[in-house]
Each structure stands twice: as structure tokens, then as C-alpha cells.
Design an enzyme around this catalytic site. Structure first.
Site, mmCIF file in Angstrom:
data_model
loop_
_atom_site.group_PDB
_atom_site.id
_atom_site.type_symbol
_atom_site.label_atom_id
_atom_site.label_comp_id
_atom_site.label_asym_id
_atom_site.label_seq_id
_atom_site.Cartn_x
_atom_site.Cartn_y
_atom_site.Cartn_z
ATOM 1 N N PRO A 109 0.784 -1.239 0.000
ATOM 2 C CG PRO A 109 0.055 -0.932 2.207
ATOM 3 C CD PRO A 109 0.804 -1.891 1.333
ATOM 4 N N GLY A 110 2.139 1.205 -0.080
ATOM 5 C CA GLY A 110 2.878 2.407 -0.425
ATOM 6 C C GLY A 110 3.705 3.063 0.670
ATOM 7 N N GLY A 111 3.838 2.402 1.820
ATOM 8 C CA GLY A 111 4.659 2.992 2.890
ATOM 9 C C GLY A 111 6.063 3.326 2.408
ATOM 10 C CE LYS A 112 9.222 -1.839 3.177
ATOM 11 N NZ LYS A 112 7.805 -2.283 3.321
ATOM 12 C CG ASP A 130 0.897 -4.113 -5.648
ATOM 13 O OD1 ASP A 130 1.730 -4.103 -4.718
ATOM 14 O OD2 ASP A 130 -0.002 -4.996 -5.734
ATOM 15 C CG ASP A 157 3.265 -10.076 -12.744
ATOM 16 O OD1 ASP A 157 4.436 -9.972 -12.342
ATOM 17 O OD2 ASP A 157 2.597 -11.115 -12.632
ATOM 18 C CG ASP A 174 8.760 -4.437 0.791
ATOM 19 O OD1 ASP A 174 9.446 -5.144 1.549
ATOM 20 O OD2 ASP A 174 7.677 -3.925 1.127
ATOM 21 C CB CYS A 225 7.808 -8.704 6.558
ATOM 22 S SG CYS A 225 6.263 -9.142 5.769
HETATM 23 N N1 SAM Z 1 6.234 -2.233 -0.450
HETATM 24 C C1 SAM Z 1 4.910 -2.188 0.135
HETATM 25 C C2 SAM Z 1 4.867 -1.130 1.203
HETATM 26 O O1 SAM Z 1 5.905 -0.728 1.725
HETATM 27 O O2 SAM Z 1 3.756 -0.677 1.515
HETATM 28 C C3 SAM Z 1 4.491 -3.556 0.662
HETATM 29 C C4 SAM Z 1 4.528 -4.614 -0.389
HETATM 30 S S1 SAM Z 1 3.799 -6.143 0.084
HETATM 31 C C5 SAM Z 1 5.070 -6.846 1.037
HETATM 32 C C6 SAM Z 1 3.914 -7.050 -1.394
HETATM 33 C C7 SAM Z 1 3.040 -6.531 -2.537
HETATM 34 O O3 SAM Z 1 3.400 -7.271 -3.710
HETATM 35 C C8 SAM Z 1 1.539 -6.691 -2.388
HETATM 36 O O4 SAM Z 1 0.915 -5.438 -2.457
HETATM 37 C C9 SAM Z 1 1.129 -7.556 -3.595
HETATM 38 O O5 SAM Z 1 -0.101 -7.163 -4.175
HETATM 39 C C10 SAM Z 1 2.274 -7.294 -4.543
HETATM 40 N N2 SAM Z 1 2.545 -8.308 -5.580
HETATM 41 C C11 SAM Z 1 2.381 -9.648 -5.539
HETATM 42 N N3 SAM Z 1 2.792 -10.224 -6.682
HETATM 43 C C12 SAM Z 1 3.239 -9.220 -7.473
HETATM 44 C C13 SAM Z 1 3.784 -9.166 -8.780
HETATM 45 N N4 SAM Z 1 3.962 -10.283 -9.493
HETATM 46 N N5 SAM Z 1 4.128 -7.960 -9.301
HETATM 47 C C14 SAM Z 1 3.935 -6.816 -8.567
HETATM 48 N N6 SAM Z 1 3.415 -6.815 -7.328
HETATM 49 C C15 SAM Z 1 3.062 -8.007 -6.772
#
Ligand code: SAM
Length: 297
Positions: A109-112, A130, A157, A174, A225
Site C-alpha cells: 500500500p505504499g509505505g516505502k 503492483d 505484474d 519489497d 517480512c
Molecule cells: N512495499 C509495500 C509497502 O511498503 O507498503 C508492501 C509490499 S507487500 C510486502 C507485497 C506486494 O506485492 C503486495 O501489495 C502484492 O499485491 C504485490 N505483488 C504480488 N505479486 C506481485 C507481482 N507479481 N508484481 C507486482 N506486485 C506483486
């Protein structure tokens, strides 16, 4: 294979004893939004008691708050973000970010993403990807709240990222991962070794494509994580052996990455990663990679 005992035994083999952890709430000051205002005086005047987190640049523990930290005018103005302490580490590993072209591969959701844009002082450009459209809406809300002007967000993707045909100076992966028990009391009941292996495969695919987007002098930060070595050290060992990447020294909170996992000896440079076992923070794993050639260690 699953269950608390199964994972407990794995952690013991990795040199860590499972115990109950108590996470602390943390915020991160958005310096670009704050500009000149005395944020600490302002937050104190509304009753927010903060304590600097020693291992972070702009991170603070919330000791006390009369209202939810997500419901203050200061939050809505983007002066700070609610961001878990260990989750603030990956972005801090990049060297100079101002004016750079940055790819945030799994951004919602974009924290980083907001942290990146803040460190860049809204210069350069961030492409945030995402696959999940709903989660990306949360990201764009964050960008707006924090008055971010250097970021574009796409539903894509990240395995398609090379089709953007841009060489990025900084790439953040991440990665989607299995998470850990510290923030999810149902975790042990819900996770199996198969899930972890499935995630590790996706992470390798994402690493492969993310590395193809990296410029010759670029930096790639990988984080999860997850506490599971398949998603962390074993993936990094695979990356340095199969992609044009090497691990860089990093200096941050956490323990050195493991160089031996369940009897398997890994490259000695794996100690350059950092493994953050949960305590007051979430569990996390971070690593910084550059091209094998063209970058000094
Ligand atoms: N970096 C984010 C933050 O700091 O808020 C948290 C990311 S979370 C650990 C992982 C994210 O990867 C999820 O939002 C998920 O929808 C996305 N995701 C999963 N498979 C993906 C893909 N193949 N390509 C891009 N994003 C993907």
C-alpha cells in the site's frame, strides 16, 4: 509440513529461540512535507509522546497518544506516516536518491514508496508497480496525502517490468512473501512449507526481472517480512549465482545474514545481508545488490 512446533524447530536450527514478541507502534516523519514547521512541538501540543528510534533516521516510537495516530490533522496533512520500524530500513539502504530514476516493484500500500519520494525530496521519478488494483488505490491515497509529485503508479505484474524499457538507478523489491507470526496471531496455523516454497519461486522470478531493469551502476534492495531462509538467504545465494548481481555491505539494525542454512553452506558474502528477528519490531530481511561488474564492494 506446518504448525508452530515445525516452525519453532526450524528457527532453533537457525540459532533463534521463538518467544512472544510485543510490537511497538512507530511513525516516520515526512521531512519534505514538514519543511520548516516544528513538527515535534506541534505533535507534543496534541499530546503525542514520541521517542526517537536509535537505528532510524526519521523513525519514532509512539509512547502515548490521546487519539489514534491515523486520525490527527498532522497525519492527514502528510507530516508523518505510520510505518513499522523494521519496514523503514529497506529504503534507508539506498545511497543518494535525489534526482534518481527509481522502480518500486511491489509497492502497495505504499509505505516505502512515500519514504522513497520523501528521501528524493520529490525530485527524479518513481515508478510504483503492483498487481493488486485495490491495494494500489491505497497507495495513490498515500501519495496524495503526503503531497508526492514525483511518482506514477501502474497496475502491472513486476515480472513485466522490463517491458517499460527504462534503466533504473535504484530498484526496490519489497517482495510479496509469507510474512511472519509477529503481526499475525493465526500465522502458524495458516502457513505451510509449500506456501513458502511457492513464494520463493515467485521471488526468484521477480528478482530476475527486477535485475534486468537495473542500470550498470544501479542499486537493488531486496526485502521481505518473512523469517524463512528459502525467501531470504537462499534466494540471495541463488541470485548471486544465477544473475549478474553481488551483495554489498550494509550497515543497519539486525543480525548478519546466515551463511549456513539447515546444513547447506552458502556464499560467505551472505553475511552482508541483515536478518531482523522480531522483538519490538516486525521480523524482516534486507539485502543490497549491485551488478557483479562495475561496482566496487
Ligand atoms: N512495499 C509495500 C509497502 O511498503 O507498503 C508492501 C509490499 S507487500 C510486502 C507485497 C506486494 O506485492 C503486495 O501489495 C502484492 O499485491 C504485490 N505483488 C504480488 N505479486 C506481485 C507481482 N507479481 N508484481 C507486482 N506486485 C506483486
Amino acid at each position: 509440513m506446518s504448525g508452530k512446533e515445525f516452525f519453532q524447530d526450524r528457527y532453533r536450527q537457525l540459532g533463534w529461540e521463538l518467544y512472544e514478541v510485543k510490537l511497538r507502534q512507530a511513525i516516520r516523519i515526512n521531512n519534505t512535507c514538514v519543511r520548516g514547521k516544528n513538527i515535534f512541538l506541534r505533535l507534543k501540543s496534541i499530546g503525542l509522546q514520541l521517542q526517537k528510534i536509535p537505528f532510524l533516521q526519521a523513525g519514532y516510537w509512539v509512547l502515548d497518544s490521546p487519539v489514534s495516530v491515523g486520525a490527527t490533522a498532522e497525519y492527514l496533512l502528510g507530516l508523518y506516516s505510520i510505518q513499522e520500524a523494521a519496514a523503514q530500513i529497506p529504503v534507508s539502504l539506498f545511497s543518494q536518491l535525489r534526482g534518481k530514476k527509481v522502480l518500486d516493484c511491489a509497492a502497495a500500500p505504499g509505505g516505502k514508496t512515500v519514504q522513497l519520494a520523501d528521501a528524493m525530496e520529490n525530485t527524479g521519478g518513481v515508478v510504483a508497480l503492483d498487481v493488486d488494483k485495490k491495494r494500489l488505490t491505497a497507495l495513490t491515497n498515500h501519495l496524495e496525502r503526503c503531497r508526492i509529485t514525483n511518482t506514477v503508479a501502474y497496475v502491472l505484474d513486476a515480472r513485466q517490468a522490463p517491458s517499460l524499457a527504462v534503466e533504473f538507478d535504484r530498484v526496490l523489491l519489497d517482495a510479496p512473501c509469507s510474512g511472519n507470526f509477529a503481526a499475525d496471531c493465526e500465522w502458524f496455523g495458516n502457513r505451510t512449507l509449500r506456501d513458502i516454497e511457492r513464494n520463493a519461486t515467485l521471488q526468484k522470478e521477480l528478482l530476475t526481472k527486477a535485475s534486468q531493469c537495473l542500470s550498470s551502476q544501479g542499486e537493488l534492495v531486496y526485502s521481505t517480512c518473512s523469517l524463512e531462509p528459502e525467501e531470504n538467504e537462499l534466494n540471495m545465494d541463488w541470485a548471486i549465482n544465477n544473475l549478474d548481481l553481488k551483495l554489498q555491505e550494509i550497515d543497519c539494525y539486525g543480525q548478519k545474514g546466515l551463511t549456513k542454512v539447515f546444513g547447506k553452506k552458502l556464499d560467505s558474502s551472505l553475511s552482508r545481508c541483515r536478518r531482523i528477528w522480531p522483538n519490538e519490531t516486525q521480523g524482516f530481511f534486507v539485502a543490497k545488490l549491485t551488478r557483479s561488474k562495475g561496482h566496487e564492494s
